[in-house]
Design a protein around this motif. Structure first.
Motif, PDB file in Angstrom:
ATOM      1  N   VAL A  47       0.871   6.959  -1.630  1.00 25.34           N
ATOM      2  CA  VAL A  47      -0.874   6.570  -1.608  1.00 25.34           C
ATOM      3  C   VAL A  47      -1.282   5.331  -1.772  1.00 25.34           C
ATOM      4  O   VAL A  47      -1.927   4.793  -0.958  1.00 25.34           O
ATOM      5  CB  VAL A  47      -1.161   7.596  -2.896  1.00 25.34           C
ATOM      6  N   GLY A  48      -0.291   4.438  -2.590  1.00 22.61           N
ATOM      7  CA  GLY A  48      -0.724   3.335  -2.651  1.00 22.61           C
ATOM      8  C   GLY A  48      -0.545   2.515  -1.341  1.00 22.61           C
ATOM      9  O   GLY A  48      -1.751   1.703  -1.054  1.00 22.61           O
ATOM     10  N   ALA A  49       0.361   2.468  -0.719  1.00 24.66           N
ATOM     11  CA  ALA A  49       0.729   1.812   0.609  1.00 24.66           C
ATOM     12  C   ALA A  49      -0.228   2.265   1.628  1.00 24.66           C
ATOM     13  O   ALA A  49      -0.947   1.452   2.380  1.00 24.66           O
ATOM     14  CB  ALA A  49       2.088   2.149   0.899  1.00 24.66           C
ATOM     15  N   THR A  50      -0.198   3.446   1.900  1.00 22.61           N
ATOM     16  CA  THR A  50      -1.247   4.037   2.815  1.00 22.61           C
ATOM     17  C   THR A  50      -2.818   3.522   2.383  1.00 22.61           C
ATOM     18  O   THR A  50      -3.697   3.253   3.499  1.00 22.61           O
ATOM     19  CB  THR A  50      -1.437   5.429   2.703  1.00 22.61           C
ATOM     20  N   ALA A  51      -3.271   3.551   1.453  1.00 26.16           N
ATOM     21  CA  ALA A  51      -4.545   3.170   1.025  1.00 26.16           C
ATOM     22  C   ALA A  51      -4.702   1.799   1.364  1.00 26.16           C
ATOM     23  O   ALA A  51      -5.708   1.342   1.914  1.00 26.16           O
ATOM     24  CB  ALA A  51      -4.795   3.280  -0.657  1.00 26.16           C
ATOM     25  N   MET A  52      -3.847   0.863   0.814  1.00 26.43           N
ATOM     26  CA  MET A  52      -4.052  -0.508   1.297  1.00 26.43           C
ATOM     27  C   MET A  52      -4.135  -0.738   2.754  1.00 26.43           C
ATOM     28  O   MET A  52      -4.935  -1.454   3.404  1.00 26.43           O
ATOM     29  CB  MET A  52      -2.626  -1.257   0.890  1.00 26.43           C
ATOM     30  N   ILE A  53      -3.139  -0.019   3.611  1.00 28.05           N
ATOM     31  CA  ILE A  53      -3.256  -0.430   5.031  1.00 28.05           C
ATOM     32  C   ILE A  53      -4.240   0.122   5.792  1.00 28.05           C
ATOM     33  O   ILE A  53      -4.962  -0.490   6.645  1.00 28.05           O
ATOM     34  CB  ILE A  53      -1.830   0.137   5.502  1.00 28.05           C
ATOM     35  N   SER A  54      -4.753   1.460   5.530  1.00 26.30           N
ATOM     36  CA  SER A  54      -5.550   2.275   6.075  1.00 26.30           C
ATOM     37  C   SER A  54      -7.283   1.402   5.660  1.00 26.30           C
ATOM     38  O   SER A  54      -8.057   1.231   6.482  1.00 26.30           O
ATOM     39  CB  SER A  54      -5.927   3.642   5.823  1.00 26.30           C
ATOM     40  N   SER A 113      -7.706  -1.769   5.302  1.00 28.77           N
ATOM     41  CA  SER A 113      -7.826  -2.870   6.009  1.00 28.77           C
ATOM     42  C   SER A 113      -8.361  -2.668   7.474  1.00 28.77           C
ATOM     43  O   SER A 113      -8.648  -3.670   8.061  1.00 28.77           O
ATOM     44  CB  SER A 113      -6.425  -3.743   5.733  1.00 28.77           C
ATOM     45  N   PHE A 114      -8.253  -1.614   7.784  1.00 26.09           N
ATOM     46  CA  PHE A 114      -8.905  -1.071   9.115  1.00 26.09           C
ATOM     47  C   PHE A 114     -10.247  -0.557   9.188  1.00 26.09           C
ATOM     48  O   PHE A 114     -10.786   0.004   9.987  1.00 26.09           O
ATOM     49  CB  PHE A 114      -7.864  -0.168   9.772  1.00 26.09           C
ATOM     50  N   ALA A 115     -10.647  -0.560   7.725  1.00 22.62           N
ATOM     51  CA  ALA A 115     -11.912   0.201   7.530  1.00 22.62           C
ATOM     52  C   ALA A 115     -13.120  -0.339   7.072  1.00 22.62           C
ATOM     53  O   ALA A 115     -14.148  -0.345   6.478  1.00 22.62           O
ATOM     54  CB  ALA A 115     -11.727   1.572   6.540  1.00 22.62           C
ATOM     55  N   GLN A 116     -12.695  -2.078   7.315  1.00 26.82           N
ATOM     56  CA  GLN A 116     -13.777  -2.805   6.597  1.00 26.82           C
ATOM     57  C   GLN A 116     -14.824  -3.089   7.538  1.00 26.82           C
ATOM     58  O   GLN A 116     -15.020  -3.186   8.832  1.00 26.82           O
ATOM     59  CB  GLN A 116     -13.069  -4.165   6.212  1.00 26.82           C
ATOM     60  N   VAL A 127     -10.123   5.268  13.525  1.00 19.41           N
ATOM     61  CA  VAL A 127      -8.911   4.183  13.283  1.00 19.41           C
ATOM     62  C   VAL A 127      -8.251   4.043  11.976  1.00 19.41           C
ATOM     63  O   VAL A 127      -7.144   4.398  11.825  1.00 19.41           O
ATOM     64  CB  VAL A 127      -9.277   2.786  13.700  1.00 19.41           C
ATOM     65  N   PRO A 128      -9.008   3.845  10.962  1.00 21.07           N
ATOM     66  CA  PRO A 128      -8.186   3.672   9.456  1.00 21.07           C
ATOM     67  C   PRO A 128      -7.676   5.277   9.077  1.00 21.07           C
ATOM     68  O   PRO A 128      -6.502   5.258   8.548  1.00 21.07           O
ATOM     69  CB  PRO A 128      -9.328   3.576   8.454  1.00 21.07           C
ATOM     70  N   VAL A 129      -8.174   6.384   9.658  1.00 21.10           N
ATOM     71  CA  VAL A 129      -7.762   7.652   9.482  1.00 21.10           C
ATOM     72  C   VAL A 129      -6.370   7.669   9.852  1.00 21.10           C
ATOM     73  O   VAL A 129      -5.405   8.135   9.388  1.00 21.10           O
ATOM     74  CB  VAL A 129      -8.693   8.824   9.659  1.00 21.10           C
ATOM     75  N   LEU A 130      -6.472   7.512  11.451  1.00 21.75           N
ATOM     76  CA  LEU A 130      -5.099   7.457  12.249  1.00 21.75           C
ATOM     77  C   LEU A 130      -3.909   6.691  11.537  1.00 21.75           C
ATOM     78  O   LEU A 130      -2.830   7.323  11.450  1.00 21.75           O
ATOM     79  CB  LEU A 130      -5.261   7.377  13.461  1.00 21.75           C
ATOM     80  N   VAL A 131      -4.432   5.513  11.378  1.00 27.41           N
ATOM     81  CA  VAL A 131      -3.244   4.497  10.489  1.00 27.41           C
ATOM     82  C   VAL A 131      -2.907   5.195   9.255  1.00 27.41           C
ATOM     83  O   VAL A 131      -1.739   5.060   9.136  1.00 27.41           O
ATOM     84  CB  VAL A 131      -4.172   3.168  10.584  1.00 27.41           C
ATOM     85  N   GLY A 132      -3.641   5.727   8.659  1.00 26.97           N
ATOM     86  CA  GLY A 132      -3.387   5.991   7.229  1.00 26.97           C
ATOM     87  C   GLY A 132      -2.379   7.306   7.452  1.00 26.97           C
ATOM     88  O   GLY A 132      -1.457   7.367   6.836  1.00 26.97           O
ATOM     89  N   LEU A 133      -2.660   8.405   8.320  1.00 27.59           N
ATOM     90  CA  LEU A 133      -2.015   9.549   8.477  1.00 27.59           C
ATOM     91  C   LEU A 133      -0.799   9.138   9.187  1.00 27.59           C
ATOM     92  O   LEU A 133       0.320   9.588   8.891  1.00 27.59           O
ATOM     93  CB  LEU A 133      -2.643  10.600   9.576  1.00 27.59           C
ATOM     94  N   VAL A 187       2.220  13.173   4.939  1.00 30.98           N
ATOM     95  CA  VAL A 187       0.876  13.039   5.771  1.00 30.98           C
ATOM     96  C   VAL A 187       0.006  13.925   4.706  1.00 30.98           C
ATOM     97  O   VAL A 187      -1.180  12.982   4.532  1.00 30.98           O
ATOM     98  CB  VAL A 187       0.915  14.180   6.794  1.00 30.98           C
ATOM     99  N   LEU A 188       0.208  14.639   3.819  1.00 27.25           N
ATOM    100  CA  LEU A 188      -0.678  15.176   3.012  1.00 27.25           C
ATOM    101  C   LEU A 188      -0.906  13.685   1.670  1.00 27.25           C
ATOM    102  O   LEU A 188      -2.075  13.736   1.216  1.00 27.25           O
ATOM    103  CB  LEU A 188      -0.190  16.082   2.358  1.00 27.25           C
ATOM    104  N   ALA A 189       0.239  13.283   1.325  1.00 25.87           N
ATOM    105  CA  ALA A 189      -0.185  12.179   0.497  1.00 25.87           C
ATOM    106  C   ALA A 189      -1.003  11.079   1.249  1.00 25.87           C
ATOM    107  O   ALA A 189      -1.824  10.477   0.284  1.00 25.87           O
ATOM    108  CB  ALA A 189       1.199  11.464   0.105  1.00 25.87           C
ATOM    109  N   ALA A 190      -0.957  10.969   2.473  1.00 19.43           N
ATOM    110  CA  ALA A 190      -1.691   9.935   3.244  1.00 19.43           C
ATOM    111  C   ALA A 190      -3.185  10.497   2.916  1.00 19.43           C
ATOM    112  O   ALA A 190      -4.052   9.754   2.969  1.00 19.43           O
ATOM    113  CB  ALA A 190      -1.320   9.745   4.692  1.00 19.43           C
ATOM    114  N   VAL A 191      -3.276  11.752   3.243  1.00 13.94           N
ATOM    115  CA  VAL A 191      -4.659  12.415   3.220  1.00 13.94           C
ATOM    116  C   VAL A 191      -5.422  11.952   1.614  1.00 13.94           C
ATOM    117  O   VAL A 191      -6.416  11.413   1.555  1.00 13.94           O
ATOM    118  CB  VAL A 191      -4.755  13.841   3.519  1.00 13.94           C
ATOM    119  N   ALA A 192      -4.490  12.259   0.788  1.00 13.26           N
ATOM    120  CA  ALA A 192      -5.009  11.842  -0.414  1.00 13.26           C
ATOM    121  C   ALA A 192      -5.289  10.445  -0.650  1.00 13.26           C
ATOM    122  O   ALA A 192      -6.615  10.004  -1.514  1.00 13.26           O
ATOM    123  CB  ALA A 192      -3.966  12.323  -1.580  1.00 13.26           C
TER     124      ALA A 192
END
Lengths: 258, 357
Positions: B100-107, B109-112, B138-144, B259-264
């Motif tokens: 969750v932490g890593a996905t939140a950070m990375i996604s 940064s594509f949503a700003q 874009v951020p959604v796909l990157v996150g997933l 993937v579900l953790a990424a959705v979260a």
């Protein structure tokens, strides 16, 4: 009886490190024939079964099945050519119900969506009822988890699964070892119906009464070797015991502890 | 017919032995806990936990409290859906909180957005590259994709190296947290686009949680995937002999959990309008707790999404109830710990009773 040979092994050998669990086993089984494998603990019976069902790979030797040489890399390979095995540990999923266990790995589906294919539970239920009927097994509630069933019911489910899918050969490793008198009778009845259907069987058993009741020929294993094969009608229990313990093979000294 | 009502071997079949579904027990527990808070509320602070006691609002129930109860467990609940599947198939996933932490950070940064109050985004990660004001996809796909990669690695480690799932996912837990910190050198990432912020707005987390829960409820109950989860968790050797590709299945299960953790993570960072490296700490344990409280057995083979949803509700009710009774947050943590252990003890006890009887 047809003289077609369904299964033949040549010099089948299995070593576990320095332990020679199976040495140079030449075995054959005719189509439609029921045979027993008998022998003391550690005689190599189960080792032999593990080689011909693909659970393990033999150290050396050849296996011919249904007219061609085969090499089983996994239990699946042996199943694919029509060999079904009832293992000692049953191989049932305790938390699933009867139809799910009967069709485990061979589920009926509506249409193919890969892993997300929807299961045709109704069809599996009907087929499970039929399978249990042909084997004469009565399970009061198919929807009940295997966990809640008696040892005999579990064994019958495992045997029904093997019996309903086996097309060429069925192998049972001590199917009645843990069962009571009535349950044993039930399993023996299933084996008789297999005989009528002409499906060859390899039965591993310690119970000589059962062996004489059910099979045509008896293969005797001793210390990893096949020491003999006899027609049931031409032998006696005492002779088999003598072969199992080694008195007959002329190495009686070794058998004194048996 | 007397014959059909009997098992073979003269053993009568006892219908009462077919235990009632564990979900029912969880539901009863949930109702009992709500009732307890209702009672304590009336006795201790003279207020109702469940019902509306204010004159200026309509409705029988305390709408606001009910919303908070489910809203506060929705995000961890999404993780718990995946964790439940992992546990049913005999594994465990400790990495979800860090993913969750890593996905939140990375996604994030594509949503700003490019401009904040007319000035360039002060937290902009990809300002120089011009990757700002991107469409929300874009951020959604990157996150997933982040979640999928983490799940694939977890699954492959468990399936092919045969190391215990505990160790494999513990490694991912530490690594993913490291990625989260390294990504922006510990700096929070903020100012997402409007469309990204809509993902977690209002009751959207609840909607996403319930939708996913229903979807996986159907998948677990009616598809081959679900059957194999239970089969592998129940008896892996039997599943293998029966022709199930256990390795592929495990990879699939861990990937879905990732993937579900990424959705979260997407929902959480959208809801908070920011991503921080410390996001999701301990979420994995809360998610496991929800599953276990909901009747999923840590030894595999048993459990359900319905149970996990009820487990999540119990979680939410307890947190809300303690706040309602004005009990200190510190005690909440302690009680939570006790509940988790109690749920596992209950599971072990249930198994002992079954194997005996």
């Amino acid at each position: 009886m047809t003289e077609k040979i369904i299964l033949r092994t040549e010099g089948l050998t299995k070593h576990y490190g320095g332990v020679k669990a199976l040495e140079d086993a030449d075995f054959e089984l005719r189509d439609g024939e029921h045979v027993a494998i008998v022998g003391d603990n550690g005689a190599g019976k189960s080792t032999f079964v593990r080689q011909i069902t693909g659970v393990e790979s033999p150290t050396s030797g050849k296996i011919h099945f249904d007219g061609r040489e085969v090499e089983f890399k996994s239990p699946l390979d042996s199943r694919d050519v029509g060999i079904e095995t009832v293992f000692q540990n049953l191989a049932l999923a305790d938390d699933l119900d009867v139809p799910s266990n009967l069709f485990l790995g061979r589920e009926k589906i509506y249409f193919n969506l890969g892993p997300f294919s929807f299961l045709n539970e109704r069809l599996m239920h009907t087929r499970a009822l039929e399978a249990l009927k042909t084997t004469g097994v009565k399970i009061p509630d198919l929807k009940s988890k295997i966990r809640y069933m008696s040892g005999g019911q579990r064994q019958c489910v495992a045997i029904s699964r093997a019996a309903s899918f086996a097309s060429k050969l069925i192998i049972m490793d001590e199917p009645t070892a843990a069962l009571g008198v009535q349950e044993t009778a039930q399993v023996e009845n299933i084996i008789r119906t297999l005989k009528q259907r002409g499906i060859p069987l390899i039965l591993i058993s310690h119970n000589l009464r059962q062996v004489f009741d059910l099979v045509d020929r008896i293969w005797v294993f001793r210390r990893g070797r096949i020491v003999g094969v006899v027609d049931k009608d031409k032998t006696t229990g005492n002779e088999i015991v003598a072969m199992i313990t080694g008195v007959k093979s002329g190495v009686g000294d070794e058998a004194t502890f048996a | 017919m007397a014959e059909t009502s009997r098992g073979i071997g003269g053993l009568a079949f006892d219908a009462s032995k077919r235990a009632r579904p564990p979900e029912l027990n969880v539901l009863i527990a949930l109702i009992a806990i709500v009732a307890a808070f209702e009672l304590l509320g009336r006795l201790l602070i003279g207020d109702s936990f469940l019902f509306n006691t204010r004159d200026n609002v309509d409705g029988i129930f305390n709408q606001q409290r009910l919303e908070i109860i489910i809203l506060q467990v929705s995000i961890v609940g999404i993780i718990a859906i995946g964790v439940t599947q992992v546990i049913i198939s005999g594994g465990i996933d400790l990495s979800s909180g860090s993913v969750v932490g890593a996905t939140a950070m990375i996604s994030m940064s594509f949503a700003q957005v490019a401009l904040v109050n007319g000035q360039p985004n002060p937290k902009g990660v990809f300002l120089e590259q011009g990757w700002v004001d991107l469409p929300v996809i874009v951020p959604v796909l990157v996150g997933l994709a982040c979640g999928l990669v983490a799940g694939l690695i977890n699954g492959a480690l468990v399936a092919y190296t045969k190391i215990p799932p505990f160790i494999a996912t513990l490694g991912m837990m530490v690594t993913a947290r490291g990625v989260a910190r390294w990504w922006s050198k510990g700096q929070p990432i903020s100012f997402p686009t409007e469309s990204f912020a809509a993902i977690g707005k209002g009751l959207m987390p609840v909607v996403i949680f319930v939708t996913l829960a229903v979807l996986f409820m159907v998948i677990l109950r009616y598809t081959r995937y679900g059957k194999y989860c239970y089969a592998i968790g129940s008896n892996e050797q039997a599943a293998r002999i029966s022709g199930i590709n256990v390795e592929h299945h495990k990879i699939l299960v861990y990937s879905i959990a990732g993937v579900l953790a990424a959705v979260a993570a997407l929902v959480l960072s959208s809801k908070n309008l920011t991503a921080q490296a410390g996001m999701g700490v301990m979420y994995e344990l809360d998610a496991i707790a929800m599953a276990v409280i909901g009747g999923t057995s840590l030894s595999g083979g048993r459990g359900s999404i319905v149970g996990t949803m009820l487990g999540a509700l119990i979680f939410g009710v307890i947190i809300s109830g303690f706040t309602f009774l004005r009990i200190d947050a510190y005690y909440q943590e302690m009680i939570k710990g006790v509940i988790i252990v109690a749920a596992v003890v209950l599971d072990v006890y249930r198994q002992r009773v079954r194997s005996r009887g």
